[in-house]
Design a protein around this motif. Sequence first.
Motif, PDB file in Angstrom:
ATOM      1  N   UNK A  37       0.855  -1.194   0.000  1.00  9.96           N
ATOM      2  CA  UNK A  37       0.000   0.000   0.000  1.00  9.96           C
ATOM      3  C   UNK A  37       0.886   1.239   0.000  1.00  9.96           C
ATOM      4  N   UNK A  38       0.252   2.412  -0.101  1.00  8.91           N
ATOM      5  CA  UNK A  38       0.991   3.668  -0.131  1.00  8.91           C
ATOM      6  C   UNK A  38       1.332   4.126   1.285  1.00  8.91           C
ATOM      7  N   UNK A  39       2.225   5.107   1.370  1.00 10.02           N
ATOM      8  CA  UNK A  39       2.566   5.681   2.669  1.00 10.02           C
ATOM      9  C   UNK A  39       1.356   6.363   3.301  1.00 10.02           C
ATOM     10  N   UNK A  40       0.505   6.949   2.478  1.00  6.15           N
ATOM     11  CA  UNK A  40      -0.693   7.610   3.016  1.00  6.15           C
ATOM     12  C   UNK A  40      -1.587   6.617   3.739  1.00  6.15           C
ATOM     13  N   UNK A  41      -1.729   5.424   3.185  1.00  4.85           N
ATOM     14  CA  UNK A  41      -2.549   4.396   3.845  1.00  4.85           C
ATOM     15  C   UNK A  41      -1.921   3.939   5.163  1.00  4.85           C
ATOM     16  N   UNK A  42      -0.611   3.885   5.214  1.00  8.43           N
ATOM     17  CA  UNK A  42       0.063   3.552   6.479  1.00  8.43           C
ATOM     18  C   UNK A  42      -0.117   4.692   7.484  1.00  8.43           C
ATOM     19  N   UNK A  43      -0.077   5.943   7.004  1.00 12.43           N
ATOM     20  CA  UNK A  43      -0.295   7.085   7.896  1.00 12.43           C
ATOM     21  C   UNK A  43      -1.666   7.022   8.570  1.00 12.43           C
ATOM     22  N   UNK A  44      -2.649   6.460   7.876  1.00  8.81           N
ATOM     23  CA  UNK A  44      -3.991   6.346   8.453  1.00  8.81           C
ATOM     24  C   UNK A  44      -4.016   5.395   9.644  1.00  8.81           C
ATOM     25  N   UNK A  45      -3.052   4.506   9.743  1.00  5.48           N
ATOM     26  CA  UNK A  45      -2.974   3.622  10.909  1.00  5.48           C
ATOM     27  C   UNK A  45      -2.604   4.402  12.168  1.00  5.48           C
ATOM     28  N   UNK A  46      -2.004   5.561  11.990  1.00  6.96           N
ATOM     29  CA  UNK A  46      -1.771   6.469  13.116  1.00  6.96           C
ATOM     30  C   UNK A  46      -2.933   7.443  13.279  1.00  6.96           C
ATOM     31  N   UNK A  47      -3.385   8.018  12.179  1.00  3.95           N
ATOM     32  CA  UNK A  47      -4.417   9.059  12.250  1.00  3.95           C
ATOM     33  C   UNK A  47      -5.765   8.535  12.742  1.00  3.95           C
ATOM     34  N   UNK A  48      -5.998   7.219  12.607  1.00  6.07           N
ATOM     35  CA  UNK A  48      -7.268   6.672  13.078  1.00  6.07           C
ATOM     36  C   UNK A  48      -7.420   6.868  14.584  1.00  6.07           C
ATOM     37  N   UNK A  49      -6.316   6.925  15.306  1.00  4.11           N
ATOM     38  CA  UNK A  49      -6.370   7.213  16.748  1.00  4.11           C
ATOM     39  C   UNK A  49      -6.976   8.596  16.993  1.00  4.11           C
ATOM     40  N   UNK A  50      -6.545   9.592  16.219  1.00  6.70           N
ATOM     41  CA  UNK A  50      -7.044  10.950  16.391  1.00  6.70           C
ATOM     42  C   UNK A  50      -8.468  11.086  15.871  1.00  6.70           C
ATOM     43  N   UNK A  51      -8.752  10.424  14.766  1.00  4.10           N
ATOM     44  CA  UNK A  51     -10.100  10.490  14.193  1.00  4.10           C
ATOM     45  C   UNK A  51     -11.133   9.891  15.148  1.00  4.10           C
TER      46      UNK A  51
END
Length: 295
Positions: A44-58
């Motif tokens: 997957x892309x780096x953006x999709x990996x970033x969502x594994x962190x951002x889901x905590x904030x969301x």
Amino acid sequence: RPETRLSRRRLAVLAVFSCYSLVNAFQWIQYSILSNVFAGFYGVSFTQIDWLSMVYMVAYVPLILPATWLLDARGLRLTALLGAGLNALGAWLKCGSLAPRRYPLTLAAQAVCAVAQVFILGLPSRIASVWFGPTEVSTACAVAVLGNQLGTAIGFLLPPVLVPNTPDDVDFMAHNIGIMFYGTAIVSTLLFFLTGVVFEEKPKYPPSHSQAVLQTKPPEDYSYKQSIINLFKNIPFILLLISYGIMTGAFYSVSTLLNQMIVTHYEGEEVNAGRIGLTLVVAGMVGSIICGLWL
């Protein structure tokens, strides 16, 4: 005046909470500090990996008010069990994603851990006030918060050591990721059972006279809605909310993108990226202690 007494159980409550808060913070950053490894592993892309962190904030933004309401309405024990239980569930779901192309499953597992975080971050002050004496409250609250920060520090340091980047050997990479995932799941499950054993709603005797007064106060005298309205009418609180939000947002942004910032310019330096993250958190922990004394 009502009898007050300190419970020996309070130290066990604080220790168990600090440990499962640590594991939850570890699970937040374990993907981002290995962004290039997991992007290659899941394809997957780096953006999709970033969502594994951002889901905590969301997850945190819409759920924090219902979670704090649940803490006030249903109590400390239920909230603690929800946090520890969801933390363990998310960790075990990750163990099912140990194969390429299973990114959706690992995202769902991380979302479960993100919901667990909502039931964790609001507890330090409640645990400190309900279980600890007037001279211990600030120390107990600080220890509970530092447990979460220590989890982030370990999350920066340990994953790059456990999971070296081996793009030419996907099976070996999956084996190393499995060690990290299964180890986290086993520890999380143990802490969930310990939470069920150790946590009680409140000690037999109140630890302070203020707690004794609160426990005798009729529930109808307290309005959760009114307390929220009062907070948002308080200008110093609004200023603190904005300034703390800016600093926290900067920290989360740098933490999420740290691996990508380093390995883009220094290929193969995943371990040193983790050490930089560790330095970032440890410096903040030292600063917190100094500012606490200054305050």
